[in-house]
Design a protein around this motif. Sequence first.
Motif, PDB file in Angstrom:
ATOM      1  N   ASN A  11       0.824  -1.203   0.000  1.00 45.10           N
ATOM      2  CA  ASN A  11       0.000   0.000   0.000  1.00 45.10           C
ATOM      3  C   ASN A  11       0.859   1.254   0.000  1.00 45.10           C
ATOM      4  O   ASN A  11       2.000   1.235   0.450  1.00 45.10           O
ATOM      5  CB  ASN A  11      -0.901   0.034   1.242  1.00 45.10           C
ATOM      6  N   ILE A  12       0.261   2.330  -0.465  1.00 48.07           N
ATOM      7  CA  ILE A  12       0.868   3.657  -0.338  1.00 48.07           C
ATOM      8  C   ILE A  12      -0.092   4.482   0.509  1.00 48.07           C
ATOM      9  O   ILE A  12      -1.270   4.617   0.174  1.00 48.07           O
ATOM     10  CB  ILE A  12       1.085   4.319  -1.709  1.00 48.07           C
ATOM     11  N   PHE A  13       0.414   4.999   1.630  1.00 47.46           N
ATOM     12  CA  PHE A  13      -0.364   5.852   2.526  1.00 47.46           C
ATOM     13  C   PHE A  13       0.290   7.230   2.534  1.00 47.46           C
ATOM     14  O   PHE A  13       1.484   7.334   2.800  1.00 47.46           O
ATOM     15  CB  PHE A  13      -0.348   5.297   3.957  1.00 47.46           C
ATOM     16  N   ASP A  15      -0.316  11.693   3.336  1.00 45.80           N
ATOM     17  CA  ASP A  15      -1.087  12.866   3.762  1.00 45.80           C
ATOM     18  C   ASP A  15      -2.229  12.517   4.717  1.00 45.80           C
ATOM     19  O   ASP A  15      -3.343  13.024   4.583  1.00 45.80           O
ATOM     20  CB  ASP A  15      -1.619  13.620   2.528  1.00 45.80           C
ATOM     21  N   LEU A  16      -1.934  11.658   5.690  1.00 46.10           N
ATOM     22  CA  LEU A  16      -2.912  11.229   6.689  1.00 46.10           C
ATOM     23  C   LEU A  16      -2.430  11.589   8.089  1.00 46.10           C
ATOM     24  O   LEU A  16      -1.253  11.841   8.301  1.00 46.10           O
ATOM     25  CB  LEU A  16      -3.117   9.714   6.622  1.00 46.10           C
ATOM     26  N   ARG A  17      -3.327  11.536   9.053  1.00 45.09           N
ATOM     27  CA  ARG A  17      -2.925  11.693  10.458  1.00 45.09           C
ATOM     28  C   ARG A  17      -2.196  10.427  10.908  1.00 45.09           C
ATOM     29  O   ARG A  17      -1.071  10.477  11.354  1.00 45.09           O
ATOM     30  CB  ARG A  17      -4.132  11.974  11.338  1.00 45.09           C
ATOM     31  N   TYR A  18      -2.837   9.278  10.822  1.00 36.94           N
ATOM     32  CA  TYR A  18      -2.225   7.987  11.134  1.00 36.94           C
ATOM     33  C   TYR A  18      -2.297   7.129   9.885  1.00 36.94           C
ATOM     34  O   TYR A  18      -3.386   6.825   9.408  1.00 36.94           O
ATOM     35  CB  TYR A  18      -2.980   7.242  12.245  1.00 36.94           C
ATOM     36  N   ALA A  19      -1.167   6.705   9.375  1.00 40.77           N
ATOM     37  CA  ALA A  19      -1.190   5.807   8.220  1.00 40.77           C
ATOM     38  C   ALA A  19      -1.724   4.441   8.653  1.00 40.77           C
ATOM     39  O   ALA A  19      -2.618   3.898   8.029  1.00 40.77           O
ATOM     40  CB  ALA A  19       0.194   5.680   7.605  1.00 40.77           C
ATOM     41  N   ILE A  20      -1.178   3.901   9.755  1.00 38.20           N
ATOM     42  CA  ILE A  20      -1.623   2.592  10.258  1.00 38.20           C
ATOM     43  C   ILE A  20      -1.827   2.692  11.760  1.00 38.20           C
ATOM     44  O   ILE A  20      -0.931   3.112  12.491  1.00 38.20           O
ATOM     45  CB  ILE A  20      -0.615   1.485   9.915  1.00 38.20           C
ATOM     46  N   ASN A  21      -2.990   2.275  12.214  1.00 36.97           N
ATOM     47  CA  ASN A  21      -3.350   2.288  13.628  1.00 36.97           C
ATOM     48  C   ASN A  21      -3.440   0.835  14.098  1.00 36.97           C
ATOM     49  O   ASN A  21      -4.330   0.099  13.695  1.00 36.97           O
ATOM     50  CB  ASN A  21      -4.691   2.998  13.790  1.00 36.97           C
ATOM     51  N   LEU A  22      -2.509   0.430  14.928  1.00 39.51           N
ATOM     52  CA  LEU A  22      -2.389  -0.958  15.368  1.00 39.51           C
ATOM     53  C   LEU A  22      -2.671  -1.023  16.868  1.00 39.51           C
ATOM     54  O   LEU A  22      -1.818  -0.691  17.674  1.00 39.51           O
ATOM     55  CB  LEU A  22      -0.968  -1.435  15.068  1.00 39.51           C
ATOM     56  N   GLN A  23      -3.890  -1.425  17.248  1.00 37.01           N
ATOM     57  CA  GLN A  23      -4.252  -1.404  18.664  1.00 37.01           C
ATOM     58  C   GLN A  23      -4.651  -2.765  19.219  1.00 37.01           C
ATOM     59  O   GLN A  23      -4.105  -3.202  20.203  1.00 37.01           O
ATOM     60  CB  GLN A  23      -5.384  -0.407  18.908  1.00 37.01           C
ATOM     61  N   ARG A  24      -5.602  -3.406  18.659  1.00 38.13           N
ATOM     62  CA  ARG A  24      -6.093  -4.690  19.186  1.00 38.13           C
ATOM     63  C   ARG A  24      -5.846  -5.762  18.147  1.00 38.13           C
ATOM     64  O   ARG A  24      -6.753  -6.222  17.477  1.00 38.13           O
ATOM     65  CB  ARG A  24      -7.565  -4.578  19.520  1.00 38.13           C
ATOM     66  N   ARG A  29       0.739  -8.808  10.271  1.00 34.00           N
ATOM     67  CA  ARG A  29       1.919  -8.561   9.452  1.00 34.00           C
ATOM     68  C   ARG A  29       1.675  -7.296   8.647  1.00 34.00           C
ATOM     69  O   ARG A  29       0.768  -7.236   7.821  1.00 34.00           O
ATOM     70  CB  ARG A  29       2.191  -9.732   8.505  1.00 34.00           C
ATOM     71  N   ILE A  30       2.489  -6.284   8.890  1.00 28.91           N
ATOM     72  CA  ILE A  30       2.417  -5.025   8.161  1.00 28.91           C
ATOM     73  C   ILE A  30       3.743  -4.892   7.433  1.00 28.91           C
ATOM     74  O   ILE A  30       4.789  -4.674   8.063  1.00 28.91           O
ATOM     75  CB  ILE A  30       2.176  -3.828   9.107  1.00 28.91           C
ATOM     76  N   TYR A  31       3.739  -5.086   6.122  1.00 29.34           N
ATOM     77  CA  TYR A  31       5.012  -5.075   5.414  1.00 29.34           C
ATOM     78  C   TYR A  31       4.871  -4.597   3.971  1.00 29.34           C
ATOM     79  O   TYR A  31       3.805  -4.632   3.386  1.00 29.34           O
ATOM     80  CB  TYR A  31       5.679  -6.447   5.466  1.00 29.34           C
ATOM     81  N   GLN A  32       6.017  -4.118   3.460  1.00 25.03           N
ATOM     82  CA  GLN A  32       6.172  -3.651   2.093  1.00 25.03           C
ATOM     83  C   GLN A  32       5.171  -2.556   1.731  1.00 25.03           C
ATOM     84  O   GLN A  32       4.582  -2.557   0.654  1.00 25.03           O
ATOM     85  CB  GLN A  32       6.120  -4.830   1.118  1.00 25.03           C
ATOM     86  N   ASN A  33       5.001  -1.613   2.652  1.00 26.32           N
ATOM     87  CA  ASN A  33       4.166  -0.439   2.418  1.00 26.32           C
ATOM     88  C   ASN A  33       5.063   0.788   2.310  1.00 26.32           C
ATOM     89  O   ASN A  33       6.165   0.821   2.856  1.00 26.32           O
ATOM     90  CB  ASN A  33       3.192  -0.242   3.584  1.00 26.32           C
ATOM     91  N   VAL A  34       4.568   1.794   1.635  1.00 24.73           N
ATOM     92  CA  VAL A  34       5.255   3.083   1.543  1.00 24.73           C
ATOM     93  C   VAL A  34       4.344   4.120   2.183  1.00 24.73           C
ATOM     94  O   VAL A  34       3.153   4.196   1.862  1.00 24.73           O
ATOM     95  CB  VAL A  34       5.561   3.470   0.080  1.00 24.73           C
ATOM     96  N   MET A  35       4.902   4.887   3.116  1.00 24.37           N
ATOM     97  CA  MET A  35       4.144   5.919   3.822  1.00 24.37           C
ATOM     98  C   MET A  35       4.908   7.228   3.737  1.00 24.37           C
ATOM     99  O   MET A  35       6.075   7.262   4.110  1.00 24.37           O
ATOM    100  CB  MET A  35       3.965   5.513   5.280  1.00 24.37           C
ATOM    101  N   TYR A  36       4.264   8.277   3.250  1.00 24.05           N
ATOM    102  CA  TYR A  36       4.956   9.560   3.193  1.00 24.05           C
ATOM    103  C   TYR A  36       3.988  10.707   3.483  1.00 24.05           C
ATOM    104  O   TYR A  36       2.787  10.608   3.265  1.00 24.05           O
ATOM    105  CB  TYR A  36       5.662   9.760   1.850  1.00 24.05           C
ATOM    106  N   ASN A  37       4.565  11.766   4.041  1.00 21.79           N
ATOM    107  CA  ASN A  37       3.825  12.985   4.394  1.00 21.79           C
ATOM    108  C   ASN A  37       2.662  12.728   5.350  1.00 21.79           C
ATOM    109  O   ASN A  37       1.622  13.371   5.262  1.00 21.79           O
ATOM    110  CB  ASN A  37       3.313  13.709   3.138  1.00 21.79           C
TER     111      ASN A  37
END
Length: 189
Positions: A11-13, A15-24, A29-37
Amino acid sequence: TPMSRTVVRYNIFHDLRYAINLQRSRDGRIYQNVMYNNMFAFFVGGSTESPDRHPVNDVIANNTVVNSTSQAIYYNGVLENVRFQNNIVATFPTAHYSDGSSDPSGLVARQNIYYNAGGTFAYFSGRNYGFDSWQSTFNQDRTSPASSTTNPRFVGQSDYRLASDSPARTMGVDVLDLDRDGSSTDTIP
């Protein structure tokens, strides 16, 4: 009920507040993503120590995080055996941050590249830590090959693929056995 074995990849994430929210989550597996800005690339943590109320055995690996405007990884609450491995974190004010925890308990960070920190490297309950003190105080990012603060050498300013001479090409370990050779300890070519 926790989210079990959730997979977030390719995925590409931006211009967000939280790209990924991991709570419960459990065994995610969170892998091979691109997150910018993004303000935060990852928001990680659970509300209580009660079973099924916090991240357990999750792996965050092989992601590229660029230009976080606040913190790259924001911890809040309880973590249990969450691995942050083989990630590239570039251009950020703070890599690891928590205003509610005194240390990164429950986190295992290793084989990451952190480049171009704009402020403090890590912050836990009122204390700032540089990269070296993060490693020595919390024994994080020291497993061989040890994490570094070297330039990951992207192809271009907004092209986050790795250049042919990137040090990241030989630094990562195939923790998810993506090449399906039965080993999760071999170097990623």
